[in-house]
Structures are given as C-alpha cells and as structure tokens.
Design a protein around this motif. Structure first.
Motif, PDB file in Angstrom:
ATOM      1  N   VAL A  16      69.420  41.556   2.809  1.00 29.89           N
ATOM      2  CA  VAL A  16      69.785  41.542   1.396  1.00 29.89           C
ATOM      3  C   VAL A  16      69.779  42.985   0.898  1.00 29.89           C
ATOM      4  O   VAL A  16      69.052  43.831   1.422  1.00 29.89           O
ATOM      5  N   GLN A  48      69.061  36.909  -6.411  1.00 29.01           N
ATOM      6  CA  GLN A  48      67.659  36.893  -6.805  1.00 29.01           C
ATOM      7  C   GLN A  48      67.305  38.179  -7.551  1.00 29.01           C
ATOM      8  O   GLN A  48      67.960  39.211  -7.387  1.00 29.01           O
ATOM      9  N   GLU A  52      55.499  42.589   0.809  1.00 29.97           N
ATOM     10  CA  GLU A  52      56.544  41.588   1.061  1.00 29.97           C
ATOM     11  C   GLU A  52      57.805  42.277   1.580  1.00 29.97           C
ATOM     12  O   GLU A  52      58.226  43.303   1.047  1.00 29.97           O
ATOM     13  N   VAL A 107      57.424  45.274  -2.779  1.00 31.17           N
ATOM     14  CA  VAL A 107      58.479  44.522  -2.099  1.00 31.17           C
ATOM     15  C   VAL A 107      59.410  45.513  -1.410  1.00 31.17           C
ATOM     16  O   VAL A 107      59.929  46.435  -2.044  1.00 31.17           O
ATOM     17  N   LEU A 116      69.326  41.568  -6.658  1.00 32.01           N
ATOM     18  CA  LEU A 116      69.694  41.629  -5.251  1.00 32.01           C
ATOM     19  C   LEU A 116      71.079  41.037  -5.015  1.00 32.01           C
ATOM     20  O   LEU A 116      71.632  40.338  -5.864  1.00 32.01           O
ATOM     21  N   VAL A 167      62.904  45.925   0.436  1.00 33.89           N
ATOM     22  CA  VAL A 167      64.206  45.281   0.603  1.00 33.89           C
ATOM     23  C   VAL A 167      64.972  46.009   1.700  1.00 33.89           C
ATOM     24  O   VAL A 167      65.171  47.227   1.628  1.00 33.89           O
ATOM     25  N   ASP A 169      71.941  38.653  -3.191  1.00 32.04           N
ATOM     26  CA  ASP A 169      71.973  37.193  -3.109  1.00 32.04           C
ATOM     27  C   ASP A 169      71.716  36.537  -4.463  1.00 32.04           C
ATOM     28  O   ASP A 169      71.560  35.319  -4.552  1.00 32.04           O
ATOM     29  N   ARG A 197      61.874  41.686   2.487  1.00 32.86           N
ATOM     30  CA  ARG A 197      63.052  40.828   2.349  1.00 32.86           C
ATOM     31  C   ARG A 197      64.194  41.457   3.142  1.00 32.86           C
ATOM     32  O   ARG A 197      64.663  42.548   2.806  1.00 32.86           O
ATOM     33  N   ASN A 198      64.617  40.751   4.180  1.00 31.45           N
ATOM     34  CA  ASN A 198      65.673  41.257   5.053  1.00 31.45           C
ATOM     35  C   ASN A 198      67.025  40.633   4.719  1.00 31.45           C
ATOM     36  O   ASN A 198      67.107  39.617   4.028  1.00 31.45           O
TER      37      ASN A 198
END
Length: 249
Positions: free
Chosen positions: A68, A84, A63, A33, A80, A35, A82, A65-66
């Motif tokens: 964040v 999560q 994966e 992932v 994170l 980030v 947010d 994730r933008n």
C-alpha cells in the motif's frame, strides 16, 4: 531500509529518551505505523532476515502495512492508496531516491522512476555515445535484472562505465555491467541489526556492533570517526538530554 530504521529510532526516542524526562507522557499512546509499497519489508535481504526484522518491529509494537502507498498527506491524517486512513499529525517521508528533475528537459528515454533507460553496457537506449549511471539511470544487468539504486551499486557503475567509455574510444570490447552486492546492513534500534554480508547472514547485538564498526570505517574524516565513536561510548552511560537531541550522522 530507511523507513525501518527511522521507525525503530522513533520508538527509541519516545520510550528511551523522552519518557524519563516527561513521566506524564504515556509512551504506549504513541503509535508508529510503517507503510511499505512492497510485498515485504527489506526486499533486498534474505527471507529469513526479513522475518527476523519483521518480528523485531512487532516486538517494538511498530505496525507494518505492506502493498500500500501513501496517496495523500493531510494536516491530520494520511490517506492510503487502498482508501484507509491513518489519523496523525506527524508523517515522515522516507521514499527512495528518484532521478534529477534536470533529466526531464533532455530528449532521452526514461522509466517510471524517471531514470534513464540503459542497456547492459550502461549506454542510454538509442544513443551509442550517451551513458547513464547512479541515481539518474535505470541500470540493468546483462539478463535484464534491475540494479538497485544504492551507493555500492553506483560506485561499481562508475568504474564499469569508465572502462566501457575507454573501450569505445579505443575500439576495444565493452563489458556488460555485472553488479556484485557486497551486502546490506540494517540497524533496528541501538542494539539490534540484521546484516547480510557476502552471503553471510546474522542478526542481533553482534550485527549491531558490526554495523557501527562499518559505519566508522566508511567515514572519510578522522575527526568525524572520533566524535561519533565518543558519542556512542557516552551513550552507554548517559542518556542524551532532550534539549540536545540532534542528528549525529
């Protein structure tokens, strides 16, 4: 760009290097992932190249994730901004550079990255005879556009600030800093890259070969050039032994 490159290298490590020696490991159980606090990855590149890079990462099942940030890293998870959480015991930090902590002891204005606030001539705000360049400065162009804190910008800043210091000493006219980006090269795996050089955009295997040629050219030591080139050639025919994995740069 570092985060994108590291994620791709981790994928190659698991799928191309470890799997042949450890057939009992299911590489598809390894989840990578990336980030990124920005709206898009590789924000310095042209949008078309960003889309190409994003598609390549998706093909590698990485994966992204933008917008964040990693708020907290614990032994078994990353929390994170947010709220999560990503369950993991392996977190790799590839955040950008920050200014030296030594600057905190100086009574000089700084931005949120702790870089010295400078004007278009690279003078520290409020100090006509103090200058800031490289990672220690929040350099801006004449129109106020921030200059990215990378090596090619720092090289140009060093030459520009030297000219302005001489002009200030001799009573001449100083010139505002005008950043001229040469380009950006991002390798995503051993046979794929996305490059933007002098407004020319290209990707794929040719871009990867260009990345490697540029890397060798930039090395100062002939011995390092020969050693790394030899390693790359051997990699075409042999996989590196797991017990001998090391940093080759």
């Amino acid at each position: 760009a570092t985060g994108v490159e590291v994620a791709a290298e981790l994928h190659a490590l698991v799928h191309d290097i470890l799997t042949p020696d450890y057939p009992n490991i299911n590489p598809h159980r390894v989840k990578i992932v990336l980030v990124d606090s920005n709206e898009q990855i590789l924000k310095e590149l042209d949008p078309a190249l960003r889309r190409t890079a994003r598609k390549k990462l998706a093909d590698l099942q990485i994966e992204v994730r933008n917008e964040v940030r990693a708020r907290e890293i614990k032994a078994d998870r990353v929390i994170l901004s947010d709220g999560q959480e990503i369950p993991t015991e392996n977190a790799i930090w590839t955040a950008g550079a920050r200014a030296s902590e030594k600057l905190d002891d100086l009574p000089l204005p700084a931005d949120e990255r702790k870089g010295l606030k400078t004007d278009a001539f690279m003078r520290v705000e409020g100090h006509g005879n103090v200058w800031g360049v490289g990672d220690c400065a929040a350099t801006v162009e004449e129109d106020g556009t921030p200059v990215p804190p990378n090596a090619q910008a720092a090289t140009q800043e060093g030459k520009a600030v030297a000219r302005n210091i001489l002009a200030a000493i001799d009573g001449g006219e100083m010139r505002p800093f005008d950043y001229k980006p040469v380009g950006q090269l991002v390798e995503i795996g051993s046979d794929f890259a996305v490059n933007q050089v002098m407004n020319v955009k290209f990707s794929g295997l040719i871009a990867s070969l260009f990345w490697r040629a540029t890397y060798l050219y930039k090395l100062e030591s002939p011995q390092s050039r020969a050693r790394i080139a030899a390693d790359w050639i051997l990699d075409l025919f042999f996989d590196p032994a797991v017990t001998q994995i090391r940093d080759r740069t």
